[in-house]
Design a protein around this motif. Structure first.
Motif, mmCIF file in Angstrom:
data_model
loop_
_atom_site.group_PDB
_atom_site.id
_atom_site.type_symbol
_atom_site.label_atom_id
_atom_site.label_comp_id
_atom_site.label_asym_id
_atom_site.label_seq_id
_atom_site.Cartn_x
_atom_site.Cartn_y
_atom_site.Cartn_z
ATOM 1 N N MET A 40 -32.274 -49.745 6.333
ATOM 2 C CA MET A 40 -32.921 -50.541 7.378
ATOM 3 C C MET A 40 -34.432 -50.309 7.371
ATOM 4 N N HIS A 41 -34.838 -49.066 7.225
ATOM 5 C CA HIS A 41 -36.270 -48.781 7.173
ATOM 6 C C HIS A 41 -36.905 -49.403 5.920
ATOM 7 N N ARG A 42 -36.171 -49.333 4.800
ATOM 8 C CA ARG A 42 -36.690 -49.918 3.560
ATOM 9 C C ARG A 42 -36.819 -51.440 3.697
ATOM 10 N N MET A 43 -35.837 -52.053 4.340
ATOM 11 C CA MET A 43 -35.884 -53.498 4.544
ATOM 12 C C MET A 43 -37.056 -53.882 5.440
ATOM 13 N N ALA A 44 -37.249 -53.123 6.510
ATOM 14 C CA ALA A 44 -38.359 -53.421 7.423
ATOM 15 C C ALA A 44 -39.696 -53.316 6.700
ATOM 16 N N GLU A 45 -39.869 -52.276 5.917
ATOM 17 C CA GLU A 45 -41.140 -52.064 5.220
ATOM 18 C C GLU A 45 -41.381 -53.140 4.163
ATOM 19 N N ARG A 46 -40.318 -53.504 3.417
ATOM 20 C CA ARG A 46 -40.506 -54.510 2.374
ATOM 21 C C ARG A 46 -40.769 -55.885 2.994
ATOM 22 N N THR A 47 -40.061 -56.202 4.077
ATOM 23 C CA THR A 47 -40.301 -57.469 4.762
ATOM 24 C C THR A 47 -41.718 -57.513 5.310
ATOM 25 N N ARG A 52 -47.236 -59.691 5.096
ATOM 26 C CA ARG A 52 -48.673 -59.408 5.038
ATOM 27 C C ARG A 52 -49.294 -60.125 3.849
ATOM 28 N N GLU A 53 -48.609 -60.066 2.702
ATOM 29 C CA GLU A 53 -49.105 -60.745 1.507
ATOM 30 C C GLU A 53 -49.163 -62.264 1.718
ATOM 31 N N ALA A 54 -48.274 -62.794 2.553
ATOM 32 C CA ALA A 54 -48.225 -64.237 2.788
ATOM 33 C C ALA A 54 -49.302 -64.717 3.750
ATOM 34 N N GLY A 55 -50.017 -63.795 4.381
ATOM 35 C CA GLY A 55 -51.108 -64.204 5.257
ATOM 36 C C GLY A 55 -51.148 -63.544 6.612
ATOM 37 N N PHE A 56 -50.063 -62.887 7.027
ATOM 38 C CA PHE A 56 -50.037 -62.210 8.321
ATOM 39 C C PHE A 56 -50.615 -60.800 8.162
ATOM 40 N N THR A 57 -51.924 -60.718 8.059
ATOM 41 C CA THR A 57 -52.558 -59.446 7.745
ATOM 42 C C THR A 57 -52.392 -58.398 8.840
ATOM 43 N N ASP A 58 -52.147 -58.844 10.080
ATOM 44 C CA ASP A 58 -51.990 -57.875 11.159
ATOM 45 C C ASP A 58 -50.520 -57.593 11.472
ATOM 46 N N ALA A 59 -49.597 -58.013 10.612
ATOM 47 C CA ALA A 59 -48.174 -57.777 10.851
ATOM 48 C C ALA A 59 -47.907 -56.283 10.973
ATOM 49 N N HIS A 60 -47.060 -55.911 11.930
ATOM 50 C CA HIS A 60 -46.786 -54.498 12.164
ATOM 51 C C HIS A 60 -45.397 -54.338 12.764
ATOM 52 N N LEU A 61 -44.882 -53.120 12.667
ATOM 53 C CA LEU A 61 -43.620 -52.788 13.310
ATOM 54 C C LEU A 61 -43.897 -52.507 14.777
ATOM 55 N N ALA A 62 -43.316 -53.301 15.641
ATOM 56 C CA ALA A 62 -43.560 -53.144 17.073
ATOM 57 C C ALA A 62 -42.842 -51.915 17.606
ATOM 58 N N GLU A 63 -43.425 -51.309 18.634
ATOM 59 C CA GLU A 63 -42.813 -50.129 19.248
ATOM 60 C C GLU A 63 -41.733 -50.569 20.227
ATOM 61 N N ILE A 71 -40.617 -56.941 13.708
ATOM 62 C CA ILE A 71 -41.931 -57.137 13.083
ATOM 63 C C ILE A 71 -42.651 -58.212 13.883
ATOM 64 N N TYR A 72 -43.889 -57.941 14.250
ATOM 65 C CA TYR A 72 -44.663 -58.908 15.033
ATOM 66 C C TYR A 72 -46.010 -59.142 14.367
ATOM 67 N N LEU A 148 -45.420 -64.495 14.884
ATOM 68 C CA LEU A 148 -44.229 -64.198 14.085
ATOM 69 C C LEU A 148 -43.424 -63.092 14.751
ATOM 70 N N ILE A 149 -42.108 -63.302 14.882
ATOM 71 C CA ILE A 149 -41.234 -62.236 15.365
ATOM 72 C C ILE A 149 -39.995 -62.193 14.475
ATOM 73 N N LEU A 150 -39.798 -61.071 13.808
ATOM 74 C CA LEU A 150 -38.659 -60.866 12.913
ATOM 75 C C LEU A 150 -37.841 -59.710 13.475
ATOM 76 N N GLU A 151 -36.648 -60.022 13.929
ATOM 77 C CA GLU A 151 -35.823 -59.037 14.629
ATOM 78 C C GLU A 151 -35.103 -58.121 13.659
ATOM 79 N N GLY A 152 -34.873 -56.870 14.102
ATOM 80 C CA GLY A 152 -34.165 -55.905 13.275
ATOM 81 C C GLY A 152 -32.774 -55.554 13.752
ATOM 82 N N MET A 153 -32.333 -56.144 14.880
ATOM 83 C CA MET A 153 -31.017 -55.781 15.418
ATOM 84 C C MET A 153 -30.289 -56.992 16.003
#
Length: 447
Positions: A40-47, A52-63, A71-72, A148-153
């Motif tokens: 799950m951590h590997r998937m989150a990091e790769r996604t 980020r490469e596609a243009g969302f330079t500020d994409a980050h794992l939300a707390e 991912i937001y 962008l919001i990409l859910e992990g659960m």
């Protein structure tokens, strides 16, 4: 950008999009309790890296206070442009061997039918691929502002609803684009306008203080497993319709799904018939359904000549749009508590009361989506429902009541087999959806 130019550019991008999707399929990102955390951590990091490469330079794992993080990201568009929230999820269902896979679920496999097989190929890593392809079509600079919001659960106990409620400002927009759905048949465009809700509970039936010898006491002493079976049988009538008093039912008013097309995706065994009454569309999108999705009792391997004192089941009931989930669950609980045979003791524990969702109609965003779908697919898009549930939609609606919703994606109902063995996606459907999503943003910017 003209539609023809978008189609040409997307086609050139597809080898890279599919390569990325294959890489993501190979990561067993199951968020269910008891599964390894590292994938799950590997998937989150790769996604995160891909977006980020596609243009969302500020994409980050939300707390988040618990669970795997969403991912937001935010990407400003031209001043005054519409704001669009893109949604998908990066976790997937488990893929146990008992499901009967014909290929390794974590090895992306192309078969003779041209489809790409693997767990998450459709649900919902194809949604990630669609968003990535769209961003690449605009060279990372879309004509509108995107959040962008990409859910992990999404597939388990979601933490995203809590996140939205805690940070409603992050979800203010003109349009939510939820790429976690699909057409009934690949290549035939639809917009999903209604989803059923989902309520569930566990029921435990007790008849004895302790087990008894089935030969010495059988025939007079009540068996808890048999009592549970009789109780469960009261939940539906002879036709298979839900028979719980007070549960809401209805009819579907939109486009119809034919029984023939539905049967294409239902592997009925010889002699087995469909259940329920009304049209297939009624049964899937406007009437409740009920299933026992799990049972706790003695296994066959561990069984002996014993009358069981206790047995339990988990009950899931899909509820129709426009209903109060708590009231529907109340009706289910009342039925279970009042229909046990032989005076058996019944204990019901509520598990979930997730609302159904009706897509707000009449807005310019949905109109633009319909036009975009028609251009990308070459035929007019119709409106259908979904028997599935996405409780998050109601939470988003409450956070931003004025926003419109577009529910679509590459997960065709006909052959995708989401949540089951041999899940797959049609790469051509992903291409068409990327084009449709890019055209949608173009139309929104023009308006």
């Amino acid at each position: 950008m003209p539609a023809a130019d978008i189609q040409q550019k997307v086609r050139a991008l597809m080898p890279g999009v599919i390569a990325d999707l294959e890489e993501l399929i190979s990561i067993p990102s199951v968020a269910f309790p008891g599964y390894p955390e590292e994938p799950m951590h590997r998937m989150a990091e790769r996604t995160l890296e891909l977006f980020r490469e596609a243009g969302f330079t500020d994409a980050h794992l939300a707390e988040v206070p618990h669970g795997y993080p969403p991912i937001y990201a935010e990407l400003p568009g031209p001043p005054g442009s519409p704001v669009v929230v893109l949604y998908a999820h990066y976790d997937v269902q488990p893929a146990p061997e008992s499901q009967g896979w014909t290929t390794d679920p974590w090895t992306p496999t192309r078969k003779e039918d041209g489809r790409l097989y693997g767990r998450g190929a459709a649900d919902d890593k194809s949604g990630l691929a669609t968003h990535l392809g769209m961003m690449r079509a605009f060279d990372g600079k879309p004509p509108v502002t995107i959040r962008l919001i990409l859910e992990g659960m999404e597939e388990t106990e979601s933490n995203l609803e809590e996140f939205v409620e805690a940070h409603p400002d992050l979800f203010q927009c003109d349009l939510f684009v939820v790429c976690d759905m699909g057409n009934l048949v690949a290549g035939e465009p639809v917009l999903t306008t209604a989803l059923r809700g989902d309520v569930s509970c566990t029921v435990t039936v007790r008849t004895l203080d302790h087990p008894l010898h089935s030969g010495v006491f059988g025939g007079a002493a009540p068996d808890a497993m048999m009592a549970l079976a009789r109780l469960l049988s009261t939940l539906v009538d002879d036709a298979g319709d839900v028979a719980v008093a007070g549960v809401t039912t209805g009819t579907w008013e939109g486009a119809e799904q034919s029984e023939e097309s539905f049967l294409e995706g239902v592997p009925l065994l010889d002699g087995v018939s469909l259940i329920g009454t009304g049209t297939v569309s009624d049964r899937l999108w406007a009437k409740p359904s009920i299933n026992a999705i799990g049972i706790d009792t003695t296994s066959i391997a561990g069984s002996s000549n014993v009358i069981l004192p206790q047995a339990s089941a988990k009950i899931s009931m899909r509820i129709v749009p426009g209903t109060d989930p708590e009231a529907e669950l109340d009706a289910l609980v009342a039925h279970l508590e009042s229909h046990a045979p032989w005076g058996a003791q019944v204990e019901v524990k509520r598990v979930k009361a997730a609302p159904a969702f009706l897509v707000p109609s009449g807005g310019s965003g949905v109109s633009a989506a319909r036009e975009a779908m028609s251009e990308a697919f070459g035929s007019e898009a119709s409106e259908v429902g979904s028997g599935g549930s996405i409780p998050l939609l109601q939470t988003l609606h409450e956070a931003c009541p004025a926003a419109e919703f577009v529910l679509w994606g590459p997960e065709d109902m006909d052959k995708a087999r989401i949540h089951a063995s041999d899940e797959s996606v049609d790469p051509d459907e992903i291409e068409r959806m990327i084009v449709a999503q890019a055209l949608l943003l173009e139309k929104l910017a023009e308006r």
